[in-house]
Design an enzyme around this catalytic site. Sequence first.
Site, short mmCIF file in Angstrom:
data_model
loop_
_atom_site.label_atom_id
_atom_site.label_comp_id
_atom_site.label_asym_id
_atom_site.label_seq_id
_atom_site.Cartn_x
_atom_site.Cartn_y
_atom_site.Cartn_z
N ASP A 66 75.65 61.78 -86.64
CA ASP A 66 76.01 60.40 -86.27
C ASP A 66 77.18 60.33 -85.29
OD1 ASP A 66 74.03 59.34 -87.93
OD2 ASP A 66 75.37 59.23 -89.66
N ASP A 107 68.31 65.15 -98.00
CA ASP A 107 68.81 63.79 -97.83
C ASP A 107 68.05 62.89 -98.79
OD1 ASP A 107 70.44 61.92 -96.04
OD2 ASP A 107 70.23 63.68 -94.74
C1 GLC Z 1 73.38 57.05 -92.48
C2 GLC Z 1 72.81 58.19 -91.68
C3 GLC Z 1 72.36 57.68 -90.35
C4 GLC Z 1 71.26 56.66 -90.59
C5 GLC Z 1 71.73 55.55 -91.53
C6 GLC Z 1 70.58 54.75 -92.03
O1 GLC Z 1 74.53 56.53 -91.92
O2 GLC Z 1 73.74 59.24 -91.58
O3 GLC Z 1 71.92 58.68 -89.49
O4 GLC Z 1 70.87 56.08 -89.38
O5 GLC Z 1 72.41 56.05 -92.66
O6 GLC Z 1 69.78 55.46 -92.92
#
Ligand code: GLC
Length: 558
Positions: free
Chosen positions: A335, A98
């Site tokens: 999510d 990520d």
């Molecule tokens: C993205 C991620 C989520 C996170 C957000 C902030 O939507 O998938 O899990 O809380 O970004 O980084």
Amino acid sequence: MEKKWWHDAIIYQIYLRSFQDANQDGIGDLQGIIRRLDYLKSLNINTIWISPHYDSPMDDNGYDVRDFYKVSPDYGTIDDFKDVLAAAHERDMKVLVDLVLNHTSDEHPWFLAAKDPDHPEHEHYHDFYIWHDGILDKNSKKKPPTRWISWFGGPVWQYVPALDQYYLHIFSKKMPDLNWRNTTMREELKKMIAWWIELGVDGFRVDASNHLEKNWEFPDAKPGYEHFSSLPKHHEYLKELARELFIPNDLLVIGEAGGATRKEALQYAGFDSEEFNLLIQFEHCWADTDDQNVLTPGKWAKGIIDLPKIKHSFAKWIEIFKNRGYHTLYWHNHDQPRVVSHYGNDKHHHERSAKMLAYTLYLLPGIPIIYYGEEIGMTNVDYTELDQFRDVEVFTEYNNFIRNGASHNLAMQALKDRCRDNARTPMQWDPTPNGGFSAHQPWIDTNRNTKAINVTTQEKDDTSILNTYRKLLSLRKSEDIANAEVTFIDIDNPRTFFVKIAAKTHDYLVLANFKGETIHVDLPEDLTAWQLYLHNTEPHHHPQHFEPYEARIYRKAK
Ligand code: GLC
Ligand code: CA
């Protein structure tokens, strides 16, 4: 289009904190991943995506990065990370991580300098973030410039008394947004990205990538999402990263952009796009909301599943990318709720509906991302107390629901149906109480159904959900399903999910009843020429008869 290594990727998303705890402290870790690589390989996975592994105070489980160059001690060390790369590469598996570029933690040294007027480097770092002096209300009292609402609920502006200014945060207040208009800041991020590439990662999933640019006029609006989402200039930033870093290094880069339009899709991830290679959009994720619900509104309002909406969304995105790129196939991620609880039925038809969901998705063209635990049908949480939840979003939204007039029970039900913790519980490897995830009390409670739903038990059963995934993913490989042609049949039918797939050596017919009632339907073809290849329940002697969630795959040689 020249063939790239990732054109036959089968990706598995690992939520690091919950996958496997190797050192028995209750938290998943990098050495834990290594222990399970052979398992993943046996599922036909060839690429893993690891959720944020960086040093972080864990306000948002690592999406709040404190030090981009350091592995969180919760997960191990940089040497452990190198071990993961080596162990994966030894098995011919690729590793994506990520990449969080929209914000940092408020404990990142840049922000510590930015918010402290006495810090020696205050001037330099202040402009790495987005600040506003605020405006005066009618009583000449200072207030935030806008009423924009953060994605986690509550205002996006946080006041810092020492500066008499507000900073912008579109997620939690511990996640201040970076100022992408600042070229020095961008250079710092590019240096960091180059460092991970140098270390050997094969690609990235770029978090919140459509939020990098903001409307700096700061017009008032509520919630105001359009002022911090998908503004045209963010494409320029992405191109800069791609041209300098992603493309020259032959990476697989997956962008995350909810609400992307058709035109933007190709801009992000068409073959000749110079931004990403794949796109994660969310159109199919909340096809069951109830607009009338004002107590727990938005994604929290559970309604009836609009199946045509899901099918049209799949058909649309597959068509957009046909011959122009690859569509990203996934049911859910960290999510959304667990798909078997969300679109299937985890109470009465757990196994059958989990298989139905696998048949309907994994014969479609594109690049699949399987979310950890999906392959055994892991379900939503069964929590009874608010303090069993962990997600930062849960607590802001719970308060919003109560403020709207919801009872505690109603608010708890909305959380249990829809919150992100549903998809973050420990991986269920075996029937023991902590599911073989850890010998220690895990950071978030294990689902009590681990005795019934776990890898060890399903390994022994040829027809289990797990072995169904194994079979389907192997079929994707041998039949080059990534490049198959699909035709949706009777797409507006609210109950059936019928598709015809033209693959390498066979045509396939997936016939599924997506709902919990028995149905009788006209079949799209005379089935005599077709051979029944997979089925999730014994078919009735009338093939038009479908039990709840019954699904079958037929095939015919070309
Ligand atoms: C993205 C991620 C989520 C996170 C957000 C902030 O939507 O998938 O899990 O809380 O970004 O980084
Ligand atoms: Ca651990």
